[in-house]
Design a protein around this motif. Structure first.
Motif, mmCIF file in Angstrom:
data_model
loop_
_atom_site.group_PDB
_atom_site.id
_atom_site.type_symbol
_atom_site.label_atom_id
_atom_site.label_comp_id
_atom_site.label_asym_id
_atom_site.label_seq_id
_atom_site.Cartn_x
_atom_site.Cartn_y
_atom_site.Cartn_z
ATOM 1 N N ARG A 65 0.839 -1.192 0.000
ATOM 2 C CA ARG A 65 0.000 0.000 0.000
ATOM 3 C C ARG A 65 0.875 1.242 0.000
ATOM 4 N NH1 ARG A 65 -4.931 0.131 2.113
ATOM 5 N NH2 ARG A 65 -4.985 2.123 0.987
ATOM 6 N N ARG A 66 0.475 2.251 -0.761
ATOM 7 C CA ARG A 66 1.216 3.510 -0.794
ATOM 8 C C ARG A 66 0.389 4.680 -0.251
ATOM 9 N NH1 ARG A 66 5.399 1.325 -3.298
ATOM 10 N NH2 ARG A 66 5.195 0.312 -5.327
ATOM 11 N N MET A 67 -0.924 4.650 -0.473
ATOM 12 C CA MET A 67 -1.748 5.797 -0.111
ATOM 13 C C MET A 67 -1.680 6.161 1.370
ATOM 14 S SD MET A 67 -2.908 7.215 -2.778
ATOM 15 C CE MET A 67 -3.833 8.400 -1.809
ATOM 16 N N PRO A 68 -1.660 5.203 2.307
ATOM 17 C CA PRO A 68 -1.575 5.620 3.714
ATOM 18 C C PRO A 68 -0.328 6.451 4.009
ATOM 19 C CG PRO A 68 -2.230 3.322 3.575
ATOM 20 C CD PRO A 68 -1.841 3.741 2.190
ATOM 21 N N TYR A 69 0.763 6.165 3.328
ATOM 22 C CA TYR A 69 2.007 6.907 3.570
ATOM 23 C C TYR A 69 1.963 8.277 2.896
ATOM 24 C CZ TYR A 69 3.278 2.267 5.025
ATOM 25 O OH TYR A 69 3.279 1.055 5.659
ATOM 26 N N LEU A 70 1.288 8.354 1.747
ATOM 27 C CA LEU A 70 1.117 9.660 1.105
ATOM 28 C C LEU A 70 0.233 10.557 1.974
ATOM 29 C CD1 LEU A 70 1.635 11.406 -1.443
ATOM 30 C CD2 LEU A 70 -0.546 10.542 -2.325
ATOM 31 N N ILE A 71 -0.857 10.011 2.482
ATOM 32 C CA ILE A 71 -1.757 10.797 3.325
ATOM 33 C C ILE A 71 -1.055 11.228 4.610
ATOM 34 C CG2 ILE A 71 -3.877 10.717 4.689
ATOM 35 C CD1 ILE A 71 -4.994 8.801 2.531
ATOM 36 N N GLY A 72 -0.353 10.296 5.261
ATOM 37 C CA GLY A 72 0.317 10.621 6.519
ATOM 38 C C GLY A 72 1.383 11.689 6.358
ATOM 39 N N SER A 73 2.222 11.574 5.323
ATOM 40 C CA SER A 73 3.286 12.567 5.120
ATOM 41 C C SER A 73 2.705 13.921 4.738
ATOM 42 C CB SER A 73 4.261 12.073 4.048
ATOM 43 O OG SER A 73 3.592 11.859 2.815
ATOM 44 N N THR A 74 1.643 13.920 3.929
ATOM 45 C CA THR A 74 1.031 15.185 3.513
ATOM 46 C C THR A 74 0.404 15.907 4.704
ATOM 47 O OG1 THR A 74 0.561 14.286 1.316
ATOM 48 C CG2 THR A 74 -0.672 16.235 1.992
ATOM 49 N N VAL A 75 -0.349 15.172 5.517
ATOM 50 C CA VAL A 75 -0.982 15.789 6.689
ATOM 51 C C VAL A 75 0.075 16.330 7.647
ATOM 52 C CG1 VAL A 75 -2.388 15.317 8.730
ATOM 53 C CG2 VAL A 75 -3.098 14.452 6.497
ATOM 54 N N THR A 76 1.173 15.599 7.803
ATOM 55 C CA THR A 76 2.271 16.078 8.655
ATOM 56 C C THR A 76 2.854 17.379 8.112
ATOM 57 O OG1 THR A 76 2.826 13.816 9.312
ATOM 58 C CG2 THR A 76 4.525 15.499 9.616
ATOM 59 N N CYS A 77 3.096 17.428 6.811
ATOM 60 C CA CYS A 77 3.653 18.638 6.196
ATOM 61 C C CYS A 77 2.687 19.807 6.307
ATOM 62 C CB CYS A 77 4.001 18.359 4.730
ATOM 63 S SG CYS A 77 4.778 19.755 3.888
ATOM 64 N N VAL A 78 1.409 19.551 6.044
ATOM 65 C CA VAL A 78 0.395 20.616 6.121
ATOM 66 C C VAL A 78 0.303 21.156 7.541
ATOM 67 C CG1 VAL A 78 -2.096 21.038 6.030
ATOM 68 C CG2 VAL A 78 -0.962 19.865 4.143
ATOM 69 N N GLY A 79 0.284 20.266 8.541
ATOM 70 C CA GLY A 79 0.203 20.712 9.922
ATOM 71 C C GLY A 79 1.392 21.539 10.343
ATOM 72 N N ALA A 80 2.609 21.085 9.971
ATOM 73 C CA ALA A 80 3.815 21.828 10.319
ATOM 74 C C ALA A 80 3.828 23.195 9.641
ATOM 75 C CB ALA A 80 5.049 21.023 9.935
ATOM 76 N N THR A 81 3.399 23.245 8.381
ATOM 77 C CA THR A 81 3.383 24.509 7.639
ATOM 78 C C THR A 81 2.401 25.497 8.268
ATOM 79 O OG1 THR A 81 3.938 23.345 5.596
ATOM 80 C CG2 THR A 81 2.993 25.553 5.377
ATOM 81 N N ALA A 82 1.238 25.010 8.663
ATOM 82 C CA ALA A 82 0.219 25.892 9.241
ATOM 83 C C ALA A 82 0.672 26.531 10.549
ATOM 84 C CB ALA A 82 -1.072 25.113 9.472
ATOM 85 N N LEU A 83 1.615 25.902 11.242
ATOM 86 C CA LEU A 83 2.084 26.415 12.532
ATOM 87 C C LEU A 83 3.342 27.274 12.426
ATOM 88 C CD1 LEU A 83 1.511 23.219 14.711
ATOM 89 C CD2 LEU A 83 0.149 25.322 14.719
#
Length: 424
Positions: A81-99
């Motif tokens: 599976r690849r999608m769980p890792y794409l979602i997890g890394s993207t959400v991490t990047c988005v959260g860090a950027t927003a802060l």
């Protein structure tokens, strides 16, 4: 046999293709908006930080990517599976950027490291999803369209910053960039359907085994004809590309005497030519093959670099505009063609792992290119034109290496068997 294709490639849904392409736009908003345009200005101009702080944070992020990217790629291969890792890394990047910019310098530097690392790890999984949204006959075109549309993310990032910065400050800019990243990434989360893959038997590689996974990935790459040679070539031309990006504005302003407005136009021309080069290259890849297009892209980059060197040495500064035309088109074409070449060289069951190495050599190049420039220009005292000419040698060497890469792997370089080693 484990890792074999479950059947003939099916035509991907149009919605999945559009979603995959939009993700290229999404992550480009971070690459330009945070990685290149606004975070450094906030740190140094707004908060009085030092250049070394930004450099140190970038190096830490790159070192983390060098270790983590092959591990995440191998983990996605192992679990099928690849999608769980794409979602997890993207959400991490988005959260860090927003802060970003909501606290002091040190917490923001930590968030920058986390966001940058997650961005690059996500790119590994994203690139490895290319076969899921394409067939061999359409892979080049879809890759090229992704790169071309991705450059629109650069314009979007500049637009967000131009609107929000004078009205609400840097923290608002970073939240706007985070929101844009998430909005354009959501279609990929919802619409890309992965091909069925059988999970591997045995224990998956653990986080503590990430350094071992890196070693294992290189061993596996050495077992498949052409992969290591391609990665060496990619390191060489990425070294040159990254360094030109870093010093392009310096060359325009200090060597060619361009005004700030001319320097901005040079950058926009380069973006437009890169998008056009990627779109054209995508169609050419499907007709002529990715290696031929990649070699042509390296030739276009040589023309652009030669034009800049000539402009500086002769005083015919208008020649400098050709660095955006040749160099920009060549860079877009290189990004459109080289990931297709990787999909042809890598077996499906190791594709994530090998795209981890693909990202790793790019991160090494981010560090070594500027060091080589500094050695030639400052330590040896030969100046910027000589440093620019040295990048042409990197491109020439890359072309010589890529010429000997096969168009498609015929399997293991040793005995045709899977050489995967458990790294746990």
């Amino acid at each position: 046999m484990q890792g074999s294709s479950p059947g003939p490639p099916r035509a991907p849904r149009r919605s999945a293709v559009i979603a995959w392409v939009l993700y290229d736009l999404a992550n480009t908003t971070f690459a330009l908006g945070v990685g290149s345009r606004y975070f450094g200005l906030w740190l140094i101009e707004e908060r009085g930080g030092a250049d070394w702080q930004l450099s140190a944070a970038t190096v830490v992020a790159m070192l983390a990517v060098i270790v983590l990217a092959p591990w995440i790629g191998a983990l996605s291969d192992h679990r099928g599976r690849r999608m769980p890792y794409l979602i997890g890394s993207t959400v991490t990047c988005v959260g860090a950027t927003a802060l970003l910019a909501t606290g002091d310098v040190v917490p923001s530097l930590v968030l920058y490291v986390v966001g940058t690392g997650a961005f690059h790890v996500g790119s590994v999984v994203y690139d490895a999803l290319l076969p899921d949204v394409s067939t061999p006959a359409s892979r080049g075109m879809i890759s090229g369209v992704g790169v071309a549309v991705g450059y629109a993310g650069s314009a979007l990032a500049i637009g967000i910053g131009s609107y929000l910065l004078p009205r609400a400050g840097y923290a608002s800019v970073f939240r706007g960039l985070a929101l844009a990243f998430l909005v354009f990434a959501l279609p990929a989360f919802l619409l890309i359907a992965e091909r069925p893959r059988e999970p591997r038997q045995g224990r998956p590689p653990g986080l503590l085994g990430a350094p071992g996974a890196l070693i294992t990935a290189w061993r596996n790459a050495a077992g498949h004809r052409g992969v290591v040679r391609f990665l060496i070539g990619r390191f060489l031309y990425t070294d040159a590309i990254n360094t030109v990006f870093l010093f392009n504005a310096v060359l325009a302003r200090l060597e060619l005497g361009f005004t700030n407005a001319q320097t901005d136009r040079l950058a926009l021309l380069g973006i437009a030519c890169a998008a056009a080069g990627a779109a054209f290259a995508g169609k050419a890849v499907d007709r002529y093959g990715p290696k031929a297009v990649l070699l042509a892209a390296l030739g276009a980059q040589l023309v652009g670099l030669a034009a800049m060197v000539s402009a500086i040495l002769t005083g015919l500064h208008d020649l400098g505009w050709f660095v955006a035309v040749g160099g920009g088109a060549g860079i877009g074409a290189a990004w459109a063609s080289d990931r297709v070449l990787m999909t042809r060289l890598a077996p499906d069951h190791l594709l994530g792992e090998f795209f981890g190495l693909y990202a790793t050599v790019g991160r090494f190049a981010t560090v070594t290119g500027p060091l080589a420039w500094a050695l030639v220009a400052d330590v040896l005292g030969w100046g910027r034109p000589a440093a620019l000419a040295s990048l042409m040698l990197f491109i020439i060497a890359a072309g010589a290496v890529i010429r000997r890469v096969p168009e498609q792997s015929s399997g293991s370089a040793r005995s045709g068997v899977d050489v995967t080693v458990s790294a746990g």
